[in-house]
Motif scaffolding. Structure first.
Motif, mmCIF file in Angstrom:
data_model
loop_
_atom_site.group_PDB
_atom_site.id
_atom_site.type_symbol
_atom_site.label_atom_id
_atom_site.label_comp_id
_atom_site.label_asym_id
_atom_site.label_seq_id
_atom_site.Cartn_x
_atom_site.Cartn_y
_atom_site.Cartn_z
ATOM 1 N N ASP A 168 0.864 4.305 -6.330
ATOM 2 C CA ASP A 168 0.548 3.623 -4.583
ATOM 3 C C ASP A 168 -0.120 4.743 -4.330
ATOM 4 N N PRO A 169 -0.994 3.862 -3.416
ATOM 5 C CA PRO A 169 -1.710 4.434 -2.791
ATOM 6 C C PRO A 169 -0.942 5.744 -1.112
ATOM 7 N N GLN A 170 -0.218 5.191 -0.991
ATOM 8 C CA GLN A 170 0.418 6.167 0.065
ATOM 9 C C GLN A 170 0.507 7.712 -0.963
ATOM 10 N N GLY A 171 0.602 7.553 -1.919
ATOM 11 C CA GLY A 171 0.600 8.826 -2.447
ATOM 12 C C GLY A 171 1.695 10.235 -2.711
ATOM 13 N N ASP A 176 5.127 4.752 -10.348
ATOM 14 C CA ASP A 176 5.455 4.184 -9.226
ATOM 15 C C ASP A 176 4.243 3.029 -8.810
ATOM 16 N N CYS A 177 5.130 1.959 -8.742
ATOM 17 C CA CYS A 177 4.196 0.654 -7.948
ATOM 18 C C CYS A 177 4.485 0.864 -7.007
ATOM 19 N N PRO A 178 3.117 0.906 -5.754
ATOM 20 C CA PRO A 178 3.309 0.239 -4.297
ATOM 21 C C PRO A 178 4.722 -1.014 -3.818
ATOM 22 N N PRO A 179 4.825 -0.988 -2.695
ATOM 23 C CA PRO A 179 5.970 -1.492 -2.517
ATOM 24 C C PRO A 179 5.248 -3.270 -1.972
ATOM 25 N N SER A 180 4.768 -4.112 -2.763
ATOM 26 C CA SER A 180 3.674 -4.876 -2.364
ATOM 27 C C SER A 180 3.410 -6.020 -3.565
ATOM 28 N N LEU A 181 3.688 -6.951 -3.942
ATOM 29 C CA LEU A 181 3.353 -7.149 -5.109
ATOM 30 C C LEU A 181 1.511 -7.620 -5.176
ATOM 31 N N ASP A 205 -6.746 6.951 -0.926
ATOM 32 C CA ASP A 205 -8.351 5.935 -1.471
ATOM 33 C C ASP A 205 -8.477 4.863 -2.009
ATOM 34 N N LEU A 206 -6.698 4.914 -2.888
ATOM 35 C CA LEU A 206 -6.467 3.504 -3.299
ATOM 36 C C LEU A 206 -6.047 2.547 -2.801
ATOM 37 N N SER A 207 -5.357 1.978 -1.568
ATOM 38 C CA SER A 207 -5.912 1.202 -0.749
ATOM 39 C C SER A 207 -6.369 0.840 -0.529
ATOM 40 N N ALA A 208 -8.227 1.097 -0.746
ATOM 41 C CA ALA A 208 -9.330 0.363 -1.579
ATOM 42 C C ALA A 208 -9.574 -0.654 -2.176
#
Length: 255
Positions: free
Chosen positions: A40-43, A125-130, A90-93
């Motif tokens: 998850d980019p929120q970290g 832990d996955c991001p809150p999106s598909l 950074d992972l959001s990119a």
């Protein structure tokens, strides 16, 4: 051979990261060797396990863009028996970086191939999106654990998540299963929480964990101190619940 569990729900605010953090920590507390992967980019999993997400030099993002291998990213023994592959904004990119990359769905699976045998459990832990990050988690995992908040719209979006799991199973990872559903933020004082539990049990033909995670102020406070609940307040009802969930997860392996 260990087991890899992705904690996923595209709906935010359902206790997904809280569950990923505390399940990892409680499994480690029970003597299991655990690798936590923050996708998850929120970290928040990274900071919730005591790392400063803004100052870690290498993250999951560096693995995804091929800058380095897992051995350079992994943070060993953030707690006893618990290692982590950290993440930050950074992972959001990554989604953009992955455009046109071959086999982009399997980057994380391939990255941990050489180390996964060192662990009893890998918790993602996955991001809150598909997103493609979630797809990477699901191609790496053996199963998906779905936290559901005890509130009115609990079932909303769940059928889409189940559909995504089935698509990934069909096309990318034939061993993927739904691990089960765990209820979070349960408030014994309200009829609504009880109704939601009954409604999901009636409508969802999935394994449902017996352990129900309560609304608990200590659980809410723990991440701001960079601690899982078993370190922050081992006597709290939140800790007791996650310890029981860890026990249930371990017992499933013996069935």
């Amino acid at each position: 051979m260990g087991r890899t569990i992705a904690v996923a729900n595209q709906k935010g605010g359902v206790g997904k990261t809280t569950t990923a953090i505390n399940l990892s920590a409680c499994l480690a507390d029970k003597g299991q060797k655990v690798l936590a992967i923050d996708m998850d980019p929120q970290g928040n999993m990274t900071s919730g396990l005591g790392l400063d997400k803004d100052s870690v030099e290498k993250t999951v993002y560096d693995i995804i863009i091929g800058e380095c291998g897992t051995d350079e990213v992994i943070q060993k023994e953030v707690l006893e028996n618990l290692d982590i592959l950290p993440s930050n904004i950074d992972l959001s990119a990554a989604e953009i970086e992955l455009i046109g990359i071959e086999d982009k769905e399997y980057i994380i699976r391939n990255a941990i191939e050489g180390i996964k045998d060192q662990y009893d459990y890998i918790i993602i832990d996955c991001p809150p999106s598909l997103s493609m990050l979630t797809i990477n988690a699901m191609t790496t995992a053996d199963s998906v654990l779905v936290p559901i908040q005890c509130e009115y719209y609990a079932l909303e979006g769940l059928s889409q998540l189940i559909h995504t799991v089935e698509l990934v199973k069909d096309r990318l990872n034939d061993r993927l299963e739904i691990e089960g559903v765990v209820f979070t933020m349960y408030d014994a004082r309200t009829n609504l929480s009880l109704q939601v539990v009954e409604n999901v049990k009636d409508n969802l033909h999935q394994n449902i964990y017996k352990t129900i995670i309560p609304r608990n102020i200590r659980l809410a406070e723990a991440p701001s101190y960079g601690m899982p609940i078993n370190k922050y307040d081992p006597k709290s009802s939140g800790c007791d619940s996650y310890m029981r969930l860890a026990e249930e997860v371990m017992n499933r392996d013996e069935v």
